[in-house]
Scaffold this active site. Structure first.
Site, PDB file in Angstrom:
ATOM      1  N   GLU A  16       0.818  -1.217   0.000  1.00  0.00           N
ATOM      2  CA  GLU A  16       0.000   0.000   0.000  1.00  0.00           C
ATOM      3  C   GLU A  16       0.849   1.262   0.000  1.00  0.00           C
ATOM      4  O   GLU A  16       0.437   2.289  -0.507  1.00  0.00           O
ATOM      5  CB  GLU A  16      -0.911   0.029   1.237  1.00  0.00           C
ATOM      6  CG  GLU A  16      -2.058  -0.952   1.201  1.00  0.00           C
ATOM      7  CD  GLU A  16      -3.169  -0.557   0.238  1.00  0.00           C
ATOM      8  OE1 GLU A  16      -3.324   0.644  -0.076  1.00  0.00           O
ATOM      9  OE2 GLU A  16      -3.887  -1.458  -0.210  1.00  0.00           O
ATOM     10  N   ASP A  25      -5.538   7.812  -4.570  1.00  0.00           N
ATOM     11  CA  ASP A  25      -5.132   6.468  -4.980  1.00  0.00           C
ATOM     12  C   ASP A  25      -5.286   6.327  -6.486  1.00  0.00           C
ATOM     13  O   ASP A  25      -5.647   7.289  -7.177  1.00  0.00           O
ATOM     14  CB  ASP A  25      -5.903   5.396  -4.187  1.00  0.00           C
ATOM     15  CG  ASP A  25      -7.374   5.301  -4.548  1.00  0.00           C
ATOM     16  OD1 ASP A  25      -7.854   5.994  -5.483  1.00  0.00           O
ATOM     17  OD2 ASP A  25      -8.078   4.523  -3.883  1.00  0.00           O
TER      18      ASP A  25
END
Length: 173
Positions: A16, A25
């Site tokens: 991540e 993101d």
């Protein structure tokens, strides 16, 4: 309830990334910490707030970014629902398999994981089919269109590698 192992925790942070500042993101969603999707509720915004409004509110709340302790608090809170979801798997799992599924669910979401063919196959005893099903989840929605993502393809390979670290399950005679 089972918990993500230290190895799984480290791998999740690696996959991540750890960011103290707000970022978007791959799908353009405002995110902070270790893949923590920011919500209108936690920021006191209306449900119809835009991504730009969510991002601005988060920057105002954490002008210097999150501290390492805050990042860990967000991650611990986020992990609970994914660990709970994977704990419902109806087949025995080695720790590395549990970890791989938590990492997968963390990325695709609890609802998607619980409705997935991957989970149906696993609950039917098809352990070897899990990596194949993981590999199918390598697309990101951008502007309403699903597009293959090199980053998600690499992530699915890492999750499959973690899954394969387990010894073969014992089959009752």
């Amino acid at each position: 309830m089972r918990r993500l192992s230290a190895d799984g925790y480290a791998e999740l942070k690696r996959l991540e990334g750890v960011r103290s500042e707000v970022y978007r993101d791959e799908a353009g969603l405002p995110t902070i910490g270790v893949g923590h999707l920011l919500t209108t509720a936690e920021l006191g915004l209306r449900r119809d707030a835009t991504a730009d409004q969510i991002e601005a509110a988060a920057r105002a709340r954490w002008p210097s970014g999150l501290s390492p302790a805050q990042i860990d608090e967000f991650l611990a809170a986020d992990l609970k629902r994914f660990e709970a979801s994977v704990s419902k798997v109806q087949r025995p799992l080695a720790q590395c398999q549990f970890d791989a599924l938590v990492l997968f669910a963390f990325n695709v979401g609890v609802v998607a994981f619980e409705r997935s063919t991957l989970l149906r196959r696993l609950n039917a005893g098809d352990y070897s089919g899990v990596p194949e099903e993981m590999a199918k989840w390598n697309k990101v929605r951008v502007g309403g269109t699903l597009k293959p993502s090199p980053g998600l393809t690499k992530r699915r390979l890492a999750e499959a590698a973690m899954w394969h670290r387990a010894p073969a399950p014992r089959v009752a005679p």
